[in-house]
Design an enzyme around this catalytic site. Structure first.
Site, short mmCIF file in Angstrom:
data_model
loop_
_atom_site.label_atom_id
_atom_site.label_comp_id
_atom_site.label_asym_id
_atom_site.label_seq_id
_atom_site.Cartn_x
_atom_site.Cartn_y
_atom_site.Cartn_z
N LYS A 231 0.82 -1.22 0.00
CA LYS A 231 0.00 0.00 0.00
C LYS A 231 0.85 1.26 0.00
CE LYS A 231 -0.86 -0.04 4.96
NZ LYS A 231 0.06 1.03 5.38
N ARG B 81 14.82 -3.22 8.47
CA ARG B 81 13.90 -2.49 9.35
C ARG B 81 13.76 -3.22 10.67
NH1 ARG B 81 8.55 -0.02 6.52
NH2 ARG B 81 7.69 -0.70 8.49
N ARG C 164 1.83 -7.33 13.99
CA ARG C 164 1.23 -6.29 13.16
C ARG C 164 0.06 -6.82 12.34
NH1 ARG C 164 5.13 -2.12 11.01
NH2 ARG C 164 5.26 -3.38 9.16
N ARG D 184 11.55 -7.65 2.76
CA ARG D 184 11.84 -6.25 3.03
C ARG D 184 12.74 -6.13 4.27
NH1 ARG D 184 6.91 -2.23 4.09
NH2 ARG D 184 6.97 -3.09 6.17
N ARG E 188 -6.50 3.85 11.40
CA ARG E 188 -6.15 2.44 11.54
C ARG E 188 -7.07 1.72 12.51
NH1 ARG E 188 -0.41 2.11 10.00
NH2 ARG E 188 0.53 0.14 10.59
P1 AMP Z 1 3.43 1.51 8.87
O1 AMP Z 1 4.61 1.89 8.07
O2 AMP Z 1 2.14 2.12 8.34
O3 AMP Z 1 3.29 0.03 9.07
O4 AMP Z 1 3.63 2.14 10.33
C1 AMP Z 1 4.73 1.81 11.13
C2 AMP Z 1 4.38 1.96 12.60
O5 AMP Z 1 3.99 3.31 12.88
C3 AMP Z 1 3.22 1.11 13.08
O6 AMP Z 1 3.57 -0.21 13.41
C4 AMP Z 1 2.76 1.91 14.30
O7 AMP Z 1 3.62 1.72 15.39
C5 AMP Z 1 2.95 3.34 13.83
N1 AMP Z 1 1.73 3.86 13.18
C6 AMP Z 1 1.58 4.19 11.87
N2 AMP Z 1 0.34 4.61 11.61
C7 AMP Z 1 -0.33 4.55 12.79
C8 AMP Z 1 -1.66 4.84 13.18
N3 AMP Z 1 -2.57 5.27 12.31
N4 AMP Z 1 -1.99 4.67 14.49
C9 AMP Z 1 -1.09 4.24 15.39
N5 AMP Z 1 0.17 3.92 15.08
C10 AMP Z 1 0.56 4.07 13.80
#
Ligand code: AMP
Length: 197
Positions: A14, A134, A145, A128, A89
Site C-alpha cells: 500500500k 527495518r 502487526r 523487506r 487504523r
Molecule cells: P506503517 O509503516 O504504516 O506500518 O507504520 C509503522 C508503525 O507506525 C506502526 O507499526 C505503528 O507503530 C505506527 N503507526 C503508523 N500509523 C499509525 C496509526 N494510524 N496509528 C497508530 N500507530 C501508527
C-alpha cells in the site's frame, strides 16, 4: 479535489501504490508510518515518544496520531486533496478523522482496499526486512502487526463500506498492473486525474 485512503495489511504494497496513486492524482501521499519513522530518525520530541512503540510493532496512541495527521492535513499542499496511508487504523481514528474533515466540510471520496493473501504479505515483509534491515520487521513483530490489522483495522472497512466508498483491489500482480487497477476503479467513480502537464 480528491481525498483518498488506502488500506491493506502490512506487506500489501500500500505504501508503494499510495505514492503512485497520489502522483497520478496530483495530491500528497501522507503516510503516518513514514512521518513517525522520519521523526525517530531525526531524534525529534515526537520521535522520542514513539520509538519504542514502533519497534515493538504496537500502535501509537490515537490522540497523538490524530494530532499529527491534523497538523499534516493543515499544510497548504493538502488543501487540494490528499491520500492517507496507514491512518485511520482503527474505529477511534475514523471518528477523529471524520470530525476533522466535517469541520472543513470535507469527506473521503474513496477508500482503496488492497487485498493480498496472508502468506504473500508475510513473504514480502520478510524480504523487506532482509533488504532494508527495518527493526520492526522481525517475524514476531510481523505476526503482531498482522494480528492488529485483522482485529482493529479491518473493521474500518465496514464503516466506509456502508457508505459505498470502498474499492477492493487485488494486490497481487506487477506494480503497474496494480496501479492500473486502482486508477480504473477510481475513474469508474468519476474521480478524474488532472490532465498530464
Ligand atoms: P506503517 O509503516 O504504516 O506500518 O507504520 C509503522 C508503525 O507506525 C506502526 O507499526 C505503528 O507503530 C505506527 N503507526 C503508523 N500509523 C499509525 C496509526 N494510524 N496509528 C497508530 N500507530 C501508527
Amino acid at each position: 479535489m480528491t481525498r483518498l485512503l488506502i488500506v491493506g495489511p502490512q506487506g500489501s504494497g500500500k505504501g508503494t501504490q499510495g505514492v503512485r496513486i497520489a502522483q497520478a492524482f496530483g495530491i500528497p501521499a501522507i503516510s503516518t508510518g513514514d512521518v513517525f519513522r522520519a521523526a525517530v530518525a531525526a531524534g525529534t520530541e515526537l520521535g522520542e515518544q514513539v520509538k519504542a512503540i514502533i519497534e515493538a510493532g504496537d500502535l501509537v496512541s490515537d490522540e497523538l496520531t490524530s494530532a499529527v495527521v491534523r497538523d499534516r492535513l493543515s499544510h497548504a499542499d493538502a488543501q487540494g486533496g490528499f491520500l492517507l496511508d496507514g491512518y485511520p487504523r482503527n474505529l477511534t481514528q475514523v471518528m477523529h478523522l471524520e470530525e476533522f474533515l466535517e469541520g472543513r466540510d470535507e469527506s473521503l471520496d474513496a477508500v482503496i482496499e488492497l487485498s493480498v493473501p496472508r502468506d504473500e504479505s508475510i513473504a514480502r515483509l520478510s524480504l523487506r526486512a532482509q533488504e532494508q534491515g527495518r527493526t520492526d520487521d522481525t517475524e514476531e513483530v510481523i505476526a503482531n502487526r498482522l494480528a492488529i490489522y485483522e482485529r482493529e483495522t479491518a473493521p474500518i472497512l465496514g464503516v466506509y463500506g456502508t457508505r459505498g466508498i470502498v474499492d477492493a483491489v487485488d494486490g497481487v500482480g506487477s506494480l503497474d498492473e496494480i496501479t492500473d487497477r486502482i486508477v480504473a476503479s477510481l475513474e469508474a467513480r468519476g474521480l478524474a486525474r488532472p490532465a498530464a502537464a
